[in-house]
Design a protein around this motif. Structure first.
Motif, PDB file in Angstrom:
ATOM      1  N   GLY A 152       0.868  -1.180   0.000  1.00  0.00           N
ATOM      2  CA  GLY A 152       0.000   0.000   0.000  1.00  0.00           C
ATOM      3  C   GLY A 152       0.899   1.223   0.000  1.00  0.00           C
ATOM      4  O   GLY A 152       1.933   1.231  -0.665  1.00  0.00           O
ATOM      5  N   GLY A 154       2.291   2.107   2.888  1.00  0.00           N
ATOM      6  CA  GLY A 154       3.297   1.348   3.627  1.00  0.00           C
ATOM      7  C   GLY A 154       3.351  -0.037   2.989  1.00  0.00           C
ATOM      8  O   GLY A 154       2.325  -0.526   2.527  1.00  0.00           O
ATOM      9  N   ASP A 196       2.254   8.398  -4.846  1.00  0.00           N
ATOM     10  CA  ASP A 196       1.135   7.591  -5.332  1.00  0.00           C
ATOM     11  C   ASP A 196       1.561   6.897  -6.625  1.00  0.00           C
ATOM     12  O   ASP A 196       1.925   7.553  -7.603  1.00  0.00           O
ATOM     13  N   ASN A 218      -4.468  -3.618  -6.905  1.00  0.00           N
ATOM     14  CA  ASN A 218      -4.907  -2.880  -8.099  1.00  0.00           C
ATOM     15  C   ASN A 218      -3.912  -2.748  -9.243  1.00  0.00           C
ATOM     16  O   ASN A 218      -4.330  -2.457 -10.361  1.00  0.00           O
TER      17      ASN A 218
HETATM   18  P1  ADP Z   1      -2.507   2.774   2.834  1.00  0.00           P
HETATM   19  O1  ADP Z   1      -1.230   2.060   3.174  1.00  0.00           O
HETATM   20  O2  ADP Z   1      -2.442   4.254   3.074  1.00  0.00           O
HETATM   21  O3  ADP Z   1      -3.754   2.106   3.378  1.00  0.00           O
HETATM   22  P2  ADP Z   1      -3.410   1.825   0.249  1.00  0.00           P
HETATM   23  O4  ADP Z   1      -3.452   0.389   0.621  1.00  0.00           O
HETATM   24  O5  ADP Z   1      -4.684   2.519  -0.036  1.00  0.00           O
HETATM   25  O6  ADP Z   1      -2.554   2.685   1.245  1.00  0.00           O
HETATM   26  O7  ADP Z   1      -2.472   1.945  -1.067  1.00  0.00           O
HETATM   27  C1  ADP Z   1      -2.158   3.163  -1.652  1.00  0.00           C
HETATM   28  C2  ADP Z   1      -1.360   2.888  -2.907  1.00  0.00           C
HETATM   29  O8  ADP Z   1      -2.148   2.077  -3.803  1.00  0.00           O
HETATM   30  C3  ADP Z   1      -0.997   4.149  -3.703  1.00  0.00           C
HETATM   31  O9  ADP Z   1       0.358   4.076  -4.127  1.00  0.00           O
HETATM   32  C4  ADP Z   1      -1.906   4.080  -4.913  1.00  0.00           C
HETATM   33  O10 ADP Z   1      -1.306   4.658  -6.043  1.00  0.00           O
HETATM   34  C5  ADP Z   1      -2.035   2.591  -5.110  1.00  0.00           C
HETATM   35  N1  ADP Z   1      -3.218   2.295  -5.926  1.00  0.00           N
HETATM   36  C6  ADP Z   1      -4.512   2.395  -5.574  1.00  0.00           C
HETATM   37  N2  ADP Z   1      -5.320   2.104  -6.632  1.00  0.00           N
HETATM   38  C7  ADP Z   1      -4.491   1.822  -7.675  1.00  0.00           C
HETATM   39  C8  ADP Z   1      -4.675   1.454  -9.036  1.00  0.00           C
HETATM   40  N3  ADP Z   1      -5.900   1.307  -9.551  1.00  0.00           N
HETATM   41  N4  ADP Z   1      -3.579   1.238  -9.802  1.00  0.00           N
HETATM   42  C9  ADP Z   1      -2.344   1.391  -9.300  1.00  0.00           C
HETATM   43  N5  ADP Z   1      -2.092   1.718  -8.010  1.00  0.00           N
HETATM   44  C10 ADP Z   1      -3.137   1.941  -7.220  1.00  0.00           C
END
Ligand code: ADP
Length: 398
Positions: A209, A211, A282, A334
């Motif tokens: 994610g 992290g 991101d 994703n």
């Molecule tokens: P957190 O650790 O804050 O909970 P997340 O699990 O939401 O974070 O992950 C965030 C990351 O996932 C970001 O780098 C974002 O770009 C990536 N991400 C989310 N959706 C997509 C997607 N459709 N394609 C590529 N990367 C994605």
């Protein structure tokens, strides 16, 4: 049983009300920027989201607003607070005290507070969340579910650092690991999905994610993980550097004239995908830039994939082979591009990705070919469910 799951950060309070038996989410929301003038409460199930912009001076204020939204107004999920049977709190650091989740009593509160030295950014806000719930629902039992518990099964040879032994004895310097609730959930689901009893499965879990961490799970127990004393170790992340030559730290402090806070800030907030690409933390933005020809964005993506690939190799060795590899969290769930890059060229190790299956979006699924010796899965993580389930088990036994 209705369990209110609370994840309190320094300026946020995330919550989900869940019926554990039916696994139904009854209410969900987040209070953000708590403590500042422009704080707000975003809440409501899909398609019925509400936004309430109210100054919230602290977590206690936020909790009052959450309770109001649970029992009244457009998102009302309960007739009264009495319908909340228990509260489950996410707590990052449980140190060596908590190999499993625990009922929150005065002793637990004092231990969580004592462990703040190891997690200064995370345990104090968790305590604010706990205190806010105590104030508003004094008679509702509460449970703490720790990010570190799942990794308390590591052997000393996996959790010790090759530093003078007294540092472990005096200050508890050792690997604790983080994201344990997620690794526990996806490794359990992964074994189910493979049709192998958990106590026989060897699974590599990749939580990617903002992290990021990897772990090796053998027979249902974690035997290694990439995060360490803090969540900075291991994989390259959105803004964190992950593992680097430790001598770089004093070197940077000298040549850039940085104090400890500044060097910590540099490694935690300005490194990783953001630091290399100069574009964003991101992955989506970094990928767009790379596709438009930005070489540093491309480098960031290549470095990120290499770091994860390296851990796949390390954990294949640690486990003596694997039955499955699970991808989870924002990037893991994703990004087909990143999954393919990470596992590219590993056919000789028995990992064969099916490009078509990898491209399909969806829920839990296989993305390896039918005859791939090691199966690769995408499993959306569900830390809230694990917290609710642990809370249910502990409170039911009271
Ligand atoms: P957190 O650790 O804050 O909970 P997340 O699990 O939401 O974070 O992950 C965030 C990351 O996932 C970001 O780098 C974002 O770009 C990536 N991400 C989310 N959706 C997509 C997607 N459709 N394609 C590529 N990367 C994605």
């Amino acid at each position: 049983m209705n369990v209110l799951v609370i994840n309190a950060g320094s300026s946020s309070l995330k919550y989900q009300l869940m019926n554990v038996e039916t696994q139904e989410t009854l209410a969900i929301g987040i209070c953000e920027k708590v403590g500042s003038e422009d704080s707000f409460h975003k809440y409501g199930l899909d398609g019925a989201e509400q936004l309430d912009e109210t100054p919230l001076k602290d977590h206690d204020d936020a909790m009052a607003l959450v309770i109001e939204a649970l029992v009244s107004g457009p998102t009302k999920a309960l007739d009264s607070l009495a319908e909340i049977d228990a509260v489950g709190h996410r707590v990052v650091q449980g140190g060596q005290y908590y190999p499993i989740s625990t009922l929150i009593d005065d002793e637990a509160i004092s231990k969580i507070s004592e462990l703040s030295v190891l997690a200064p950014l995370h345990n104090p806000p968790a305590l604010m969340g706990i205190n806010a719930c105590k104030n508003h629902m004094p008679h509702v039992p509460m449970v703490a579910v720790f990010d570190t518990s799942f990794f308390q099964t590591l052997e000393p040879s996996a959790y010790m650092y090759p530093l003078p032994y007294e540092l472990f004895e005096k200050h508890g310097i050792r690997k604790y690991g983080m994201h344990g609730t997620s690794h526990r959930y996806v490794s359990e689901r992964g074994a189910d999905f493979l049709g192998i009893p958990g106590e026989k499965a060897r699974i590599i879990t990749l939580h990617l994610g903002n992290g990021c961490s990897a772990s090796a799970v053998k027979e249902g127990k974690a035997i290694d993980t990439s995060m360490g004393l803090t969540p900075l170790d291991g994989l390259m992340m959105g803004t964190r550097c992950g593992a680097i030559d430790p001598a770089i730290v004093p070197f940077m402090m000298e040549c850039e004239n940085l104090n400890t806070d500044e060097v910590n800030n540099l490694m935690n907030k300005k490194s990783g995908l953001l630091g290399i690409s100069g574009v964003s933390n991101d992955l989506r933005s970094v990928q767009e830039a790379a596709e438009a020809g930005n070489e540093r964005a491309l480098l960031a993506i290549d470095m990120y994939a290499k770091a994860v690939k390296k851990y796949v190799g390390i954990y294949l060795a640690a486990l003596g082979g694997a039955d499955g590899i699970v991808f989870t969290a924002g990037i893991g769930e994703n990004s087909a591009m990143m999954r393919a890059k990470i596992l590219e060229g590993l056919e000789g190790l028995g990992i064969v990705i099916d490009a078509e299956k990898n491209a399909v979006r969806g829920k839990e699924r296989f993305i390896s070919t039918d005859d791939s010796p090691i199966k690769v899965m995408v499993i959306p993580t569900n830390e809230e469910y694990m917290i609710a389930r642990d809370t249910f088990e502990i409170v039911s036994a009271l």
